[in-house]
Write an enzyme that holds these catalytic residues in place. Sequence first.
Site, PDB file in Angstrom:
ATOM      1  N   LYS A  57       0.794  -1.242   0.000  1.00 31.97           N
ATOM      2  CA  LYS A  57       0.000   0.000   0.000  1.00 31.97           C
ATOM      3  C   LYS A  57       0.820   1.283   0.000  1.00 31.97           C
ATOM      4  O   LYS A  57       0.339   2.357   0.368  1.00 31.97           O
ATOM      5  CB  LYS A  57      -1.003   0.034   1.171  1.00 31.97           C
ATOM      6  CG  LYS A  57      -1.811  -1.209   1.398  1.00 31.97           C
ATOM      7  CD  LYS A  57      -2.277  -1.896   0.147  1.00 31.97           C
ATOM      8  CE  LYS A  57      -3.304  -1.115  -0.623  1.00 31.97           C
ATOM      9  NZ  LYS A  57      -3.539  -1.800  -1.940  1.00 31.97           N
ATOM     10  N   GLY A  59       2.454   2.389  -2.837  1.00 24.28           N
ATOM     11  CA  GLY A  59       2.591   2.945  -4.186  1.00 24.28           C
ATOM     12  C   GLY A  59       3.224   1.956  -5.162  1.00 24.28           C
ATOM     13  O   GLY A  59       3.768   2.353  -6.196  1.00 24.28           O
ATOM     14  N   THR A  60       3.118   0.657  -4.855  1.00 21.66           N
ATOM     15  CA  THR A  60       3.703  -0.408  -5.671  1.00 21.66           C
ATOM     16  C   THR A  60       3.247  -0.342  -7.123  1.00 21.66           C
ATOM     17  O   THR A  60       4.061  -0.330  -8.055  1.00 21.66           O
ATOM     18  CB  THR A  60       3.267  -1.789  -5.111  1.00 21.66           C
ATOM     19  OG1 THR A  60       3.175  -1.720  -3.703  1.00 21.66           O
ATOM     20  CG2 THR A  60       4.202  -2.873  -5.555  1.00 21.66           C
ATOM     21  N   TRP A  90       5.601 -10.538 -10.007  1.00 16.79           N
ATOM     22  CA  TRP A  90       5.846 -10.832  -8.584  1.00 16.79           C
ATOM     23  C   TRP A  90       6.639 -12.134  -8.547  1.00 16.79           C
ATOM     24  O   TRP A  90       6.067 -13.216  -8.402  1.00 16.79           O
ATOM     25  CB  TRP A  90       4.507 -10.964  -7.852  1.00 16.79           C
ATOM     26  CG  TRP A  90       3.735  -9.683  -7.843  1.00 16.79           C
ATOM     27  CD1 TRP A  90       2.946  -9.192  -8.833  1.00 16.79           C
ATOM     28  CD2 TRP A  90       3.698  -8.715  -6.775  1.00 16.79           C
ATOM     29  NE1 TRP A  90       2.420  -7.969  -8.454  1.00 16.79           N
ATOM     30  CE2 TRP A  90       2.867  -7.664  -7.202  1.00 16.79           C
ATOM     31  CE3 TRP A  90       4.287  -8.649  -5.502  1.00 16.79           C
ATOM     32  CZ2 TRP A  90       2.606  -6.542  -6.412  1.00 16.79           C
ATOM     33  CZ3 TRP A  90       4.029  -7.538  -4.711  1.00 16.79           C
ATOM     34  CH2 TRP A  90       3.206  -6.499  -5.163  1.00 16.79           C
ATOM     35  N   HIS A 112       7.249  -7.397  -2.167  1.00 17.77           N
ATOM     36  CA  HIS A 112       7.111  -6.723  -0.867  1.00 17.77           C
ATOM     37  C   HIS A 112       8.105  -7.316   0.141  1.00 17.77           C
ATOM     38  O   HIS A 112       7.881  -7.240   1.346  1.00 17.77           O
ATOM     39  CB  HIS A 112       5.713  -6.952  -0.292  1.00 17.77           C
ATOM     40  CG  HIS A 112       4.587  -6.275  -1.013  1.00 17.77           C
ATOM     41  ND1 HIS A 112       4.651  -4.989  -1.471  1.00 17.77           N
ATOM     42  CD2 HIS A 112       3.335  -6.706  -1.305  1.00 17.77           C
ATOM     43  CE1 HIS A 112       3.482  -4.665  -2.036  1.00 17.77           C
ATOM     44  NE2 HIS A 112       2.676  -5.690  -1.950  1.00 17.77           N
ATOM     45  N   SER A 142      -4.984   2.593   3.948  1.00 19.95           N
ATOM     46  CA  SER A 142      -5.122   1.945   2.646  1.00 19.95           C
ATOM     47  C   SER A 142      -5.150   0.416   2.818  1.00 19.95           C
ATOM     48  O   SER A 142      -5.945  -0.283   2.181  1.00 19.95           O
ATOM     49  CB  SER A 142      -3.945   2.373   1.760  1.00 19.95           C
ATOM     50  OG  SER A 142      -4.069   1.839   0.475  1.00 19.95           O
ATOM     51  N   TYR A 197       5.970   8.237  -1.584  1.00 21.60           N
ATOM     52  CA  TYR A 197       4.666   8.473  -2.197  1.00 21.60           C
ATOM     53  C   TYR A 197       4.361   9.965  -2.177  1.00 21.60           C
ATOM     54  O   TYR A 197       3.829  10.527  -3.138  1.00 21.60           O
ATOM     55  CB  TYR A 197       3.616   7.686  -1.401  1.00 21.60           C
ATOM     56  CG  TYR A 197       2.195   7.792  -1.878  1.00 21.60           C
ATOM     57  CD1 TYR A 197       1.641   6.811  -2.708  1.00 21.60           C
ATOM     58  CD2 TYR A 197       1.376   8.849  -1.476  1.00 21.60           C
ATOM     59  CE1 TYR A 197       0.315   6.889  -3.128  1.00 21.60           C
ATOM     60  CE2 TYR A 197       0.057   8.938  -1.894  1.00 21.60           C
ATOM     61  CZ  TYR A 197      -0.473   7.967  -2.720  1.00 21.60           C
ATOM     62  OH  TYR A 197      -1.785   8.052  -3.130  1.00 21.60           O
ATOM     63  N   PHE A 233      -3.512   9.481 -11.285  1.00 13.02           N
ATOM     64  CA  PHE A 233      -4.500   8.621 -10.633  1.00 13.02           C
ATOM     65  C   PHE A 233      -5.662   8.331 -11.593  1.00 13.02           C
ATOM     66  O   PHE A 233      -6.100   7.187 -11.738  1.00 13.02           O
ATOM     67  CB  PHE A 233      -4.983   9.324  -9.356  1.00 13.02           C
ATOM     68  CG  PHE A 233      -5.880   8.481  -8.495  1.00 13.02           C
ATOM     69  CD1 PHE A 233      -5.403   7.347  -7.862  1.00 13.02           C
ATOM     70  CD2 PHE A 233      -7.209   8.834  -8.309  1.00 13.02           C
ATOM     71  CE1 PHE A 233      -6.228   6.575  -7.053  1.00 13.02           C
ATOM     72  CE2 PHE A 233      -8.044   8.077  -7.504  1.00 13.02           C
ATOM     73  CZ  PHE A 233      -7.552   6.941  -6.878  1.00 13.02           C
ATOM     74  N   ALA A 235      -5.725   8.530 -14.953  1.00 10.83           N
ATOM     75  CA  ALA A 235      -5.326   7.704 -16.104  1.00 10.83           C
ATOM     76  C   ALA A 235      -5.194   6.244 -15.675  1.00 10.83           C
ATOM     77  O   ALA A 235      -5.622   5.331 -16.396  1.00 10.83           O
ATOM     78  CB  ALA A 235      -4.006   8.211 -16.679  1.00 10.83           C
TER      79      ALA A 235
HETATM   80  P1  A3P Z   1      -5.253   4.530  -1.321  1.00  5.23           P
HETATM   81  O1  A3P Z   1      -5.871   3.259  -0.823  1.00  5.23           O
HETATM   82  O2  A3P Z   1      -4.859   5.448  -0.199  1.00  5.23           O
HETATM   83  O3  A3P Z   1      -6.071   5.221  -2.355  1.00  5.23           O
HETATM   84  P2  A3P Z   1      -0.086  -0.389  -3.619  1.00  5.23           P
HETATM   85  O4  A3P Z   1       0.014  -0.315  -5.103  1.00  5.23           O
HETATM   86  O5  A3P Z   1       1.258  -0.409  -2.949  1.00  5.23           O
HETATM   87  O6  A3P Z   1      -0.989  -1.481  -3.194  1.00  5.23           O
HETATM   88  O7  A3P Z   1      -0.708   0.987  -3.119  1.00  5.23           O
HETATM   89  C1  A3P Z   1      -2.037   1.327  -3.402  1.00  5.23           C
HETATM   90  C2  A3P Z   1      -2.247   2.773  -3.012  1.00  5.23           C
HETATM   91  O8  A3P Z   1      -1.577   3.622  -3.963  1.00  5.23           O
HETATM   92  C3  A3P Z   1      -3.717   3.137  -3.035  1.00  5.23           C
HETATM   93  O9  A3P Z   1      -3.861   4.140  -2.018  1.00  5.23           O
HETATM   94  C4  A3P Z   1      -3.836   3.718  -4.435  1.00  5.23           C
HETATM   95  O10 A3P Z   1      -4.967   4.530  -4.645  1.00  5.23           O
HETATM   96  C5  A3P Z   1      -2.542   4.512  -4.523  1.00  5.23           C
HETATM   97  N1  A3P Z   1      -2.180   4.862  -5.899  1.00  5.23           N
HETATM   98  C6  A3P Z   1      -1.967   4.036  -6.944  1.00  5.23           C
HETATM   99  N2  A3P Z   1      -1.725   4.733  -8.069  1.00  5.23           N
HETATM  100  C7  A3P Z   1      -1.781   6.046  -7.726  1.00  5.23           C
HETATM  101  C8  A3P Z   1      -1.621   7.272  -8.459  1.00  5.23           C
HETATM  102  N3  A3P Z   1      -1.374   7.305  -9.759  1.00  5.23           N
HETATM  103  N4  A3P Z   1      -1.751   8.435  -7.761  1.00  5.23           N
HETATM  104  C9  A3P Z   1      -2.001   8.427  -6.443  1.00  5.23           C
HETATM  105  N5  A3P Z   1      -2.172   7.300  -5.703  1.00  5.23           N
HETATM  106  C10 A3P Z   1      -2.067   6.122  -6.342  1.00  5.23           C
END
Ligand code: A3P
Length: 300
Positions: A57, A59-60, A90, A112, A142, A197, A233, A235
Amino acid sequence: SIGQGTVMANLHSKPLCYVHYKGIKFPPGYNSVENLCFAENEFEVQDDDIFNVTYPKSGTVWMIEILSLILNGGNPSWNQSVLNSCRAPWFTTQLGLEAAHLLPPPRLLTCHLPIHIFPKAFFSSKAKVVYTLRDPRDVLVSYYHFSKMCVPFENPESFNHFLESFLSGDVPFGSWFDHVTGWMKLKGKSNLLFISYEELKQDLFGIVERLCHFLGKELDEAAITSVVENTSFEAMRRNDMCNSTMLPKEFMDQEKGTFLRKGICGDWKTHFTVAQSEYFDKVYQEKMEGLKGIFPWEHT
Ligand code: A3P
């Protein structure tokens, strides 16, 4: 090899039985001790491999999109036609490992893993790691929502219960504090780049430039602009190759949430009570001793 069907069948065995490896619990289904052990001890790292490493969570999936676009000079066709799990597999899972073996170099690889389980071969290679980290309070929020929709994760009893589990490290992939402090020990090495992030949110263009430089893949302004536009976000929400809607519903229940949920900084403020926030800060101060003051969320 383990096919998709077997993986899904295993997921239906309730109650959830996490896979345990080296002190860390992993969600069942895609993970196995054999594959984790292979990833740690036998995975062959190539010098031009690029690892996308995160605590969940943080920004992967965002970073997968950014790195895929950079490797393609800003051209979005790969991102728009191939699933993210095939572009940046993965490799700690059987399916991911098979996908990784099919990729032409330079490979993008995602995990991870905490540092103590990371492929041993990396440490004597020239491969690179991009480690993305995020305000742990936003990670927690998240993660809480994600756990409700992602079937191999235990459904949180309550927000407060999840907060307790997160702070004690009793969540899949282990303690956020251990993950971050473990990886931060390598800070300063030339083949590791730490990105937050919060920086991505604040200055995506600047961070893409920094990533290009780190990867030795200089792009012109138009190409960087394309990376920025295609990884917004909005796109990403529109792109089925990364918005998780293509995942089988036995794995991700789209009725229980949205993977690309809010995409903002500071959402913790709408979830934490004052008491929870104070409790969090207390644990944070204890666990982050020695590293305090260097993260963007500590200055807001
Ligand atoms: P939220 O649940 O706070 O919205 P991961 O990819 O590590 O699982 O993380 C997911 C989180 O990254 C989610 O956070 C998701 O919305 C956010 N995320 C993914 N792409 C994003 C983007 N382009 N801009 C902002 N947040 C992004």
